[in-house]
Design a protein around this motif. Structure first.
Motif, PDB file in Angstrom:
ATOM      1  N   GLY A  86      -5.906  18.704 -65.972  1.00  0.00           N
ATOM      2  CA  GLY A  86      -6.260  17.624 -66.652  1.00  0.00           C
ATOM      3  C   GLY A  86      -7.966  16.403 -65.950  1.00  0.00           C
ATOM      4  N   LEU A  87      -8.335  15.736 -66.426  1.00  0.00           N
ATOM      5  CA  LEU A  87      -9.175  15.272 -66.122  1.00  0.00           C
ATOM      6  C   LEU A  87      -8.465  13.283 -65.690  1.00  0.00           C
ATOM      7  CD1 LEU A  87     -12.356  14.551 -68.312  1.00  0.00           C
ATOM      8  CD2 LEU A  87     -12.178  15.914 -66.394  1.00  0.00           C
ATOM      9  N   PRO A  88      -8.156  12.864 -64.588  1.00  0.00           N
ATOM     10  CA  PRO A  88      -7.799  11.967 -64.122  1.00  0.00           C
ATOM     11  C   PRO A  88      -8.291  10.642 -64.755  1.00  0.00           C
ATOM     12  CG  PRO A  88     -10.270  12.456 -62.402  1.00  0.00           C
ATOM     13  CD  PRO A  88      -9.476  13.455 -63.343  1.00  0.00           C
ATOM     14  N   ILE A  89      -6.849   9.832 -64.603  1.00  0.00           N
ATOM     15  CA  ILE A  89      -7.442   8.583 -65.659  1.00  0.00           C
ATOM     16  C   ILE A  89      -8.778   8.005 -65.263  1.00  0.00           C
ATOM     17  CG2 ILE A  89      -5.875   6.092 -66.265  1.00  0.00           C
ATOM     18  CD1 ILE A  89      -2.941   8.288 -65.660  1.00  0.00           C
ATOM     19  N   MET A  90      -8.925   7.072 -65.879  1.00  0.00           N
ATOM     20  CA  MET A  90     -10.103   6.302 -65.303  1.00  0.00           C
ATOM     21  C   MET A  90      -9.757   4.667 -65.856  1.00  0.00           C
ATOM     22  SD  MET A  90     -13.800   8.140 -67.333  1.00  0.00           S
ATOM     23  CE  MET A  90     -13.337   7.085 -68.928  1.00  0.00           C
ATOM     24  N   ILE A 125      -6.612  -4.143 -61.607  1.00  0.00           N
ATOM     25  CA  ILE A 125      -6.448  -2.928 -62.751  1.00  0.00           C
ATOM     26  C   ILE A 125      -6.964  -1.301 -61.361  1.00  0.00           C
ATOM     27  CG2 ILE A 125      -8.265  -1.643 -63.748  1.00  0.00           C
ATOM     28  CD1 ILE A 125      -9.204  -4.789 -65.079  1.00  0.00           C
ATOM     29  N   GLY A 126      -7.488  -1.119 -60.370  1.00  0.00           N
ATOM     30  CA  GLY A 126      -7.761  -0.342 -59.147  1.00  0.00           C
ATOM     31  C   GLY A 126      -6.411   0.150 -58.922  1.00  0.00           C
ATOM     32  N   LYS A 127      -5.300  -0.488 -58.725  1.00  0.00           N
ATOM     33  CA  LYS A 127      -3.795  -0.385 -58.168  1.00  0.00           C
ATOM     34  C   LYS A 127      -3.074   0.109 -59.214  1.00  0.00           C
ATOM     35  CE  LYS A 127      -4.174  -1.168 -53.438  1.00  0.00           C
ATOM     36  NZ  LYS A 127      -3.917  -0.590 -52.921  1.00  0.00           N
ATOM     37  N   VAL A 128      -2.883  -0.133 -60.446  1.00  0.00           N
ATOM     38  CA  VAL A 128      -2.638   0.704 -61.687  1.00  0.00           C
ATOM     39  C   VAL A 128      -2.871   1.980 -61.452  1.00  0.00           C
ATOM     40  CG1 VAL A 128      -1.764  -0.265 -64.007  1.00  0.00           C
ATOM     41  CG2 VAL A 128      -1.904  -1.649 -62.130  1.00  0.00           C
ATOM     42  N   ASN A 133      -2.373   7.248 -61.124  1.00  0.00           N
ATOM     43  CA  ASN A 133      -2.937   9.039 -62.071  1.00  0.00           C
ATOM     44  C   ASN A 133      -2.190   9.958 -61.021  1.00  0.00           C
ATOM     45  OD1 ASN A 133      -5.553   9.404 -62.390  1.00  0.00           O
ATOM     46  ND2 ASN A 133      -6.077   8.168 -61.824  1.00  0.00           N
ATOM     47  N   GLU A 134      -1.307   8.252 -60.281  1.00  0.00           N
ATOM     48  CA  GLU A 134       0.144   9.652 -58.719  1.00  0.00           C
ATOM     49  C   GLU A 134       0.590  10.733 -59.781  1.00  0.00           C
ATOM     50  OE1 GLU A 134       2.455   7.860 -55.450  1.00  0.00           O
ATOM     51  OE2 GLU A 134       0.714   7.402 -55.075  1.00  0.00           O
ATOM     52  N   ILE A 135       1.002   9.021 -60.942  1.00  0.00           N
ATOM     53  CA  ILE A 135       2.337   9.847 -61.728  1.00  0.00           C
ATOM     54  C   ILE A 135       1.304  11.159 -61.789  1.00  0.00           C
ATOM     55  CG2 ILE A 135       3.672   9.101 -63.136  1.00  0.00           C
ATOM     56  CD1 ILE A 135       3.567   6.096 -61.963  1.00  0.00           C
ATOM     57  N   TYR A 136       0.599  10.573 -61.934  1.00  0.00           N
ATOM     58  CA  TYR A 136       0.272  12.060 -63.513  1.00  0.00           C
ATOM     59  C   TYR A 136      -0.154  13.181 -62.738  1.00  0.00           C
ATOM     60  CZ  TYR A 136      -3.369  13.889 -67.719  1.00  0.00           C
ATOM     61  OH  TYR A 136      -4.106  14.305 -68.063  1.00  0.00           O
ATOM     62  N   ASP A 137      -1.107  13.372 -62.144  1.00  0.00           N
ATOM     63  CA  ASP A 137      -1.061  14.342 -60.787  1.00  0.00           C
ATOM     64  C   ASP A 137       0.329  15.027 -60.032  1.00  0.00           C
ATOM     65  OD1 ASP A 137      -3.625  14.140 -61.262  1.00  0.00           O
ATOM     66  OD2 ASP A 137      -4.015  13.085 -59.865  1.00  0.00           O
TER      67      ASP A 137
END
Length: 170
Positions: A86-90, A125-128, A133-137
């Motif tokens: 999947g693509l990363p969360i933007m 917002i960057g930290k969230v 993305n870390e959780i997703y990956d």
């Protein structure tokens, strides 16, 4: 001052307090409508029907009830699959989601409110986004994000049966 004038003045105050002092606003609404909040009786029924008045036992009963209510027999339900395709969360997606969240809500175990993340602007917002993305990956959900706080709200004054309450989840 007539009652009608008093009510009109209270309504103007309530409109002004809506965004800046919601607790005061609710108190004023209760004052106008004559509604009062009811306190719990301080006791609940055990599974066997006996009344429990000891605070520790009451907490144990609630824990027992919540465990039963949300019993999950699935195996490995805390493990997500890794995201290799999947693509990363933007950042924009996270920003949009945060803007849609309601303000003035109770925080979770982390004590981070929507208002705090918004106040941190681009940095927050960057930290969230990085965390999501870390959780997703990795598929690993931090323990703090898997905790919930339940607040029992009696549907009627003096309710003693846990089955006759609503659960508010934060």
């Amino acid at each position: 001052m007539s009652k009608e004038n008093w009510i009109n003045e209270k309504c103007k105050e309530i409109e002004q307090q809506r965004k800046h002092a919601p607790q005061t606003m609710y108190r004023n609404i209760e004052e106008i409508t004559g509604k009062r909040t009811f306190l719990s009786t301080g006791c609940i029924k055990a599974m066997n029907g006996y009344i429990i008045i000891d605070k520790e036992k009451i907490l144990e009963r609630w824990a027992e009830y919540i465990r039963e209510l949300f019993k999950d027999d699935r195996k490995d339900h805390n493990i997500m699959k890794n995201n290799f395709a999947g693509l990363p969360i933007m950042k924009e997606e996270v920003e949009t989601a945060i803007k849609k969240m309601k303000h003035g809500k109770a925080t979770g175990p982390d004590n981070i409110s929507v208002e705090l993340i918004e106040a941190l602007e681009d940095f927050g917002i960057g930290k969230v986004t990085d965390l999501l993305n870390e959780i997703y990956d990795t598929g690993q959900i931090p323990t703090d994000l898997s905790k919930s706080i339940f607040i029992a709200l009696p549907k009627k004054p003096g309710a003693t049966d846990v089955n006759y309450t609503e659960q508010s989840v934060s």
